[in-house]
Design an enzyme around this catalytic site. Structure first.
Site, mmCIF file in Angstrom:
data_model
loop_
_atom_site.group_PDB
_atom_site.id
_atom_site.type_symbol
_atom_site.label_atom_id
_atom_site.label_comp_id
_atom_site.label_asym_id
_atom_site.label_seq_id
_atom_site.Cartn_x
_atom_site.Cartn_y
_atom_site.Cartn_z
ATOM 1 N N HIS A 157 1.646 4.412 -2.944
ATOM 2 C CA HIS A 157 1.609 5.874 -2.797
ATOM 3 C C HIS A 157 2.834 6.513 -3.462
ATOM 4 O O HIS A 157 2.727 7.559 -4.113
ATOM 5 C CB HIS A 157 1.577 6.264 -1.323
ATOM 6 C CG HIS A 157 0.229 6.135 -0.685
ATOM 7 N ND1 HIS A 157 -0.914 6.648 -1.257
ATOM 8 C CD2 HIS A 157 -0.157 5.555 0.484
ATOM 9 C CE1 HIS A 157 -1.950 6.403 -0.462
ATOM 10 N NE2 HIS A 157 -1.512 5.733 0.591
ATOM 11 N N GLU A 208 -6.343 6.760 -1.098
ATOM 12 C CA GLU A 208 -6.271 5.584 -0.231
ATOM 13 C C GLU A 208 -6.927 4.380 -0.902
ATOM 14 O O GLU A 208 -6.412 3.255 -0.823
ATOM 15 C CB GLU A 208 -6.928 5.877 1.121
ATOM 16 C CG GLU A 208 -6.210 6.919 1.964
ATOM 17 C CD GLU A 208 -4.786 6.506 2.311
ATOM 18 O OE1 GLU A 208 -4.516 5.289 2.457
ATOM 19 O OE2 GLU A 208 -3.933 7.400 2.434
ATOM 20 N N HIS A 221 0.839 -1.208 0.000
ATOM 21 C CA HIS A 221 0.000 0.000 0.000
ATOM 22 C C HIS A 221 0.872 1.255 0.000
ATOM 23 O O HIS A 221 0.616 2.198 -0.759
ATOM 24 C CB HIS A 221 -0.915 -0.023 1.229
ATOM 25 C CG HIS A 221 -1.709 1.218 1.443
ATOM 26 N ND1 HIS A 221 -3.042 1.338 1.098
ATOM 27 C CD2 HIS A 221 -1.361 2.428 1.983
ATOM 28 C CE1 HIS A 221 -3.471 2.545 1.400
ATOM 29 N NE2 HIS A 221 -2.476 3.232 1.950
ATOM 30 N N GLU A 222 1.914 1.267 0.829
ATOM 31 C CA GLU A 222 2.779 2.446 0.919
ATOM 32 C C GLU A 222 3.628 2.618 -0.342
ATOM 33 O O GLU A 222 3.859 3.744 -0.796
ATOM 34 C CB GLU A 222 3.670 2.353 2.159
ATOM 35 C CG GLU A 222 2.918 2.308 3.484
ATOM 36 C CD GLU A 222 1.953 3.472 3.659
ATOM 37 O OE1 GLU A 222 2.195 4.551 3.078
ATOM 38 O OE2 GLU A 222 0.941 3.294 4.361
#
Length: 274
Positions: free
Chosen positions: A139, A203, A135-136
């Protein structure tokens, strides 16, 4: 997955933020009787770099590099594999005590940093931690972190410009100072609303990218459930401005929900398991 919707939102919000900056810089130059063109040129060239560097430095205060041996060796191997699959350079890994299990990313492709809390490392299973790190990395790949950091800085600059106009022009008394302060907060809030236009959406995109990278959304969904449950009633040691960059940010109350930086955790989990 490269999300076209996120790119469009970032382009629109970026254009609006740039317009806010131009207006604020013009006002500040006028109030202090400075030549407008040089202020704009210097600001346009230098401000984004300064904001990016300062924002990254502030975010990483208190974090330490994650050792590549011992208990963290598997995390490094996992991150390297994810980065390769997602088409980005392996980010620098750091650990930090945050008071709650959490993680965030700063930087850009080629110079990204993923920070995980020691509390998160102790809480999650391997596949759940893999979902969080994916997930990070998403980003960083999507470049939305840069937009968030610069957007928050522009909101502050706009607030300063409004304050100067009201408090430092005309009668300089306690009334104008208080009015300038109140107007500055309102102006910052208005600009922040535009930043929030991409904050919640990014997100969802990072969740979807993580699901694609690891082949299932269930590990990240379980991670979010654990993080949410353990964070209940505990205070984060991170600055409020940093909360928008974290994988989890629990806003409570009607007003907090209205200006939430993250979608409801329940909706994120539902999408991951859909």
């Amino acid at each position: 997955m490269s999300d076209f919707g996120l790119k469009v939102r970032m382009a629109i919000v970026g254009t609006i933020l740039f317009a806010f900056y131009i207006a604020a810089a013009t006002v500040i130059a006028t109030v202090f009787a400075l030549p407008i063109l040089p202020v704009l040129v210097v600001g346009i060239v230098a401000l984004p770099v300064i904001q990016y560097k300062l924002g990254k430095w502030l975010a990483l205060r208190g974090a330490e590099d994650m050792p590549e041996e011992g208990q963290y060796a598997e995390v490094h191997r996992m991150t390297e594999s994810l980065s390769r699959d997602m088409g980005v350079e392996k980010p620098r890994l750091m650990v930090m005590q945050m008071g709650v299990p959490n993680a965030f990313a700063v930087g850009r492709k080629g110079a990204g940093v993923v920070v995980v809390s020691t509390e998160l490392m102790q809480l999650l299973r391997r596949d759940e931690l893999e979902g969080v790190i994916a997930h990070e990395i998403a980003h960083i790949k999507n470049r939305d972190v840069i937009t968030m950091v610069i957007g928050q800085s522009i909101a502050m600059i706009v607030g300063m410009a409004v304050y100067y106009v009201i408090a430092l022009t005309g009668e300089r008394n306690i009334g104008s100072i208080l009015l300038g302060y109140a107007a500055s907060i309102v102006a910052q809030t208005i600009v922040t609303i535009f930043v929030l236009a991409i904050s919640r959406y990014r997100e969802y995109v990072a969740d979807a990218d993580a699901r694609e990278a690891i082949g299932s959304g269930d590990p990240l969904a379980r991670a979010l459930e654990k993080i949410s449950g353990v964070s209940e009633g505990r205070e984060s040691t991170l600055d409020d401005n940093m909360s928008a960059l974290c994988i989890f940010n629990a806003e409570r109350g009607l007003l907090a929900s209205l200006f939430a930086t993250h979608p409801p955790t329940e909706k994120r989990i539902e999408r991951l398991r859909y």
